[in-house]
Design a protein around this motif. Structure first.
Motif: not given
Length: 72
Positions: A32-33, A63-64
């Motif tokens: 999660t972020k 992106i990731n």
């Protein structure tokens, strides 16, 4: 009879348990972020934060961040 279950992706579970047959080893993974400003995630009784001016920039150029691959 034992079975082989490949990688499974569960997008969202709101309270509950997911079981797959006779599993030997269960290792749930989560990534999660959260973007939050200064003093926004404080918990507890009688919290006092003095931040002045606070700004949060949720822009993320890569992106990731944290890839979860299979059951590694």
């Amino acid at each position: 009879m034992p079975s082989i279950v490949g990688p499974i992706k569960i997008v969202s579970v709101s309270g509950g348990v997911v079981n797959f047959g006779d599993s030997f080893y269960v290792a749930p993974k989560e990534s999660t972020k959260t973007n939050a400003g200064s003093g926004s995630l404080n918990t507890g009784d009688f919290t006092c934060t003095n931040n002045g001016v606070s700004s949060t920039n949720p822009f993320d150029p890569d992106i990731n961040d944290q890839n979860l691959t299979a059951n590694a």
